[in-house]
Design an enzyme around this catalytic site. Structure first.
Site, PDB file in Angstrom:
ATOM      1  N   GLY A  49       0.758  -1.252   0.000  1.00 46.41           N
ATOM      2  CA  GLY A  49       0.000   0.000   0.000  1.00 46.41           C
ATOM      3  C   GLY A  49       0.780   1.289   0.000  1.00 46.41           C
ATOM      4  N   GLU A 104       3.612   4.169   6.437  1.00 52.35           N
ATOM      5  CA  GLU A 104       2.390   3.429   6.122  1.00 52.35           C
ATOM      6  C   GLU A 104       1.461   4.267   5.258  1.00 52.35           C
ATOM      7  OE1 GLU A 104       0.906   0.806   5.915  1.00 52.35           O
ATOM      8  OE2 GLU A 104       0.886  -0.447   7.700  1.00 52.35           O
ATOM      9  N   ASP A 105       0.614   3.602   4.478  1.00 53.87           N
ATOM     10  CA  ASP A 105      -0.429   4.309   3.753  1.00 53.87           C
ATOM     11  C   ASP A 105      -1.570   4.680   4.708  1.00 53.87           C
ATOM     12  OD1 ASP A 105      -1.086   1.647   4.158  1.00 53.87           O
ATOM     13  OD2 ASP A 105      -1.773   1.274   2.127  1.00 53.87           O
ATOM     14  N   ASP A 108      -5.278   1.448  10.389  1.00 55.10           N
ATOM     15  CA  ASP A 108      -6.689   1.115  10.591  1.00 55.10           C
ATOM     16  C   ASP A 108      -6.837   0.510  11.993  1.00 55.10           C
ATOM     17  OD1 ASP A 108      -9.245   0.172  10.525  1.00 55.10           O
ATOM     18  OD2 ASP A 108      -9.051  -0.995   8.704  1.00 55.10           O
ATOM     19  N   LYS A 136      -7.221   6.236  10.716  1.00 50.84           N
ATOM     20  CA  LYS A 136      -8.666   6.137  10.966  1.00 50.84           C
ATOM     21  C   LYS A 136      -8.945   6.506  12.419  1.00 50.84           C
ATOM     22  CE  LYS A 136      -9.834   2.908   7.300  1.00 50.84           C
ATOM     23  NZ  LYS A 136     -10.475   1.650   6.902  1.00 50.84           N
ATOM     24  N   PHE A 157     -13.984   2.608   4.628  1.00 50.97           N
ATOM     25  CA  PHE A 157     -13.053   1.963   3.706  1.00 50.97           C
ATOM     26  C   PHE A 157     -12.699   2.951   2.584  1.00 50.97           C
ATOM     27  CE2 PHE A 157     -11.987  -0.937   0.171  1.00 50.97           C
ATOM     28  CZ  PHE A 157     -10.976  -1.642   0.801  1.00 50.97           C
ATOM     29  N   ARG A 170      -5.169   0.592  -7.016  1.00 53.56           N
ATOM     30  CA  ARG A 170      -4.062   1.286  -6.347  1.00 53.56           C
ATOM     31  C   ARG A 170      -3.594   2.471  -7.198  1.00 53.56           C
ATOM     32  NH1 ARG A 170      -2.179  -2.018  -2.131  1.00 53.56           N
ATOM     33  NH2 ARG A 170      -2.316  -4.241  -2.504  1.00 53.56           N
TER      34      ARG A 170
HETATM   35  P1  IMP Z   1      -4.189  -2.304  10.200  1.00 52.10           P
HETATM   36  O1  IMP Z   1      -3.214  -3.387  10.521  1.00 52.10           O
HETATM   37  O2  IMP Z   1      -5.620  -2.740  10.466  1.00 52.10           O
HETATM   38  O3  IMP Z   1      -3.871  -0.966  10.812  1.00 52.10           O
HETATM   39  O4  IMP Z   1      -4.231  -2.132   8.639  1.00 52.10           O
HETATM   40  C1  IMP Z   1      -3.135  -1.818   7.961  1.00 52.10           C
HETATM   41  C2  IMP Z   1      -3.193  -2.148   6.491  1.00 52.10           C
HETATM   42  O5  IMP Z   1      -4.472  -2.568   6.006  1.00 52.10           O
HETATM   43  C3  IMP Z   1      -2.870  -0.871   5.769  1.00 52.10           C
HETATM   44  O6  IMP Z   1      -1.498  -0.723   5.629  1.00 52.10           O
HETATM   45  C4  IMP Z   1      -3.576  -1.071   4.444  1.00 52.10           C
HETATM   46  O7  IMP Z   1      -2.716  -1.727   3.561  1.00 52.10           O
HETATM   47  C5  IMP Z   1      -4.768  -1.932   4.776  1.00 52.10           C
HETATM   48  N1  IMP Z   1      -5.971  -1.086   4.945  1.00 52.10           N
HETATM   49  C6  IMP Z   1      -6.470  -0.605   6.104  1.00 52.10           C
HETATM   50  N2  IMP Z   1      -7.558   0.160   5.905  1.00 52.10           N
HETATM   51  C7  IMP Z   1      -7.751   0.165   4.559  1.00 52.10           C
HETATM   52  C8  IMP Z   1      -8.728   0.806   3.704  1.00 52.10           C
HETATM   53  O8  IMP Z   1      -9.639   1.539   4.124  1.00 52.10           O
HETATM   54  N3  IMP Z   1      -8.576   0.580   2.372  1.00 52.10           N
HETATM   55  C9  IMP Z   1      -7.592  -0.207   1.849  1.00 52.10           C
HETATM   56  N4  IMP Z   1      -6.663  -0.809   2.611  1.00 52.10           N
HETATM   57  C10 IMP Z   1      -6.741  -0.626   3.949  1.00 52.10           C
HETATM   58 MG    MG Z   2      -0.472  -1.142   4.051  1.00 58.31          MG
END
Ligand code: IMP
Ligand code: MG
Length: 187
Positions: A49, A104-105, A108, A136, A157, A170
């Site tokens: 991402g 990070e992108d 979440d 988020k 999302f 992407r």
């Molecule tokens: P986390 O581990 O739940 O914080 O999620 C991290 C990864 O999930 C991010 O680096 C993204 O690659 C992916 N991700 C989280 N939220 C989204 C979203 O809203 N759209 C697309 N990818 C997401």
């Molecule tokens: Mg990611």
């Protein structure tokens, strides 16, 4: 960028424009350049991402720097995290005694960033900071700060600018947000 996008039957609306992203990245870079003056940080991108954000951010960085990548997987092809982080590629660089920035992108649940933080801290870096284009609100299950945040967003999302939906889209230049499902009114 005024059109709605329909992907797999889901509708996405324009959310953050190319111009807003570009402006915010410049602002983040000004802070990072000041904070790391005279040092040589290693920027660690998180594949897949963050590759577009990192590519744009790094070109605003004026201090000497290096780069490496983690590759993680947690979402599979879904819109909700599996809750399980898998390490698909580890770092190739030596982080001991170095200034590290994880890029990070989006944060979440916070599971991915906590997972990487844990790996890096075991190797005794000189410092470790976190950069995320998107954060988020209210969602992250983390008890540490994300040091440089582009935009705090609602827990919806989002896609585009590196963020995928089932590995696609992407390549969108701006960020779109999933719109609430329309309620079907009875006849
Ligand atoms: P986390 O581990 O739940 O914080 O999620 C991290 C990864 O999930 C991010 O680096 C993204 O690659 C992916 N991700 C989280 N939220 C989204 C979203 O809203 N759209 C697309 N990818 C997401
Ligand atoms: Mg990611």
């Amino acid at each position: 960028m005024s059109e709605l996008l329909t992907i797999n039957g889901d509708t996405f609306a324009p959310f953050i424009t190319e111009e807003q992203i570009r402006k915010r990245i410049k602002e983040l870079a000004v802070r990072i350049n000041a904070d790391y003056a005279g040092r040589t940080p290693i920027f660690i991108g998180v594949l897949n991402g963050s590759f577009i954000f990192l590519a744009d951010l790094i070109r605003e960085i004026t201090v000497d720097c290096e780069m490496d990548f983690f590759k993680l997987s947690s979402y599979g092809d879904a819109k909700i995290s599996s809750g399980q982080v898998k390490l698909l590629k580890n770092l190739n660089c030596d982080v001991a005694g170095r200034d590290i920035l994880i890029v990070e992108d989006i944060v979440d649940s916070g599971l991915s960033i906590a997972f990487m933080k844990n790996i890096i801290e075991k190797e005794n870096p000189k410092s470790l900071k976190l950069v995320s284009l998107l954060l988020k609100k209210g969602v992250p299950k983390i008890d540490f700060p994300v040091d440089y945040v582009g935009f705090e967003i609602p827990p919806d999302f989002v896609i585009g600018y590196g963020l995928d939906y089932a590995q696609k889209v992407r390549n969108l230049k701006s960020i779109y947000r999933l719109t609430p499902q329309e309620t079907v009114k009875p006849e």
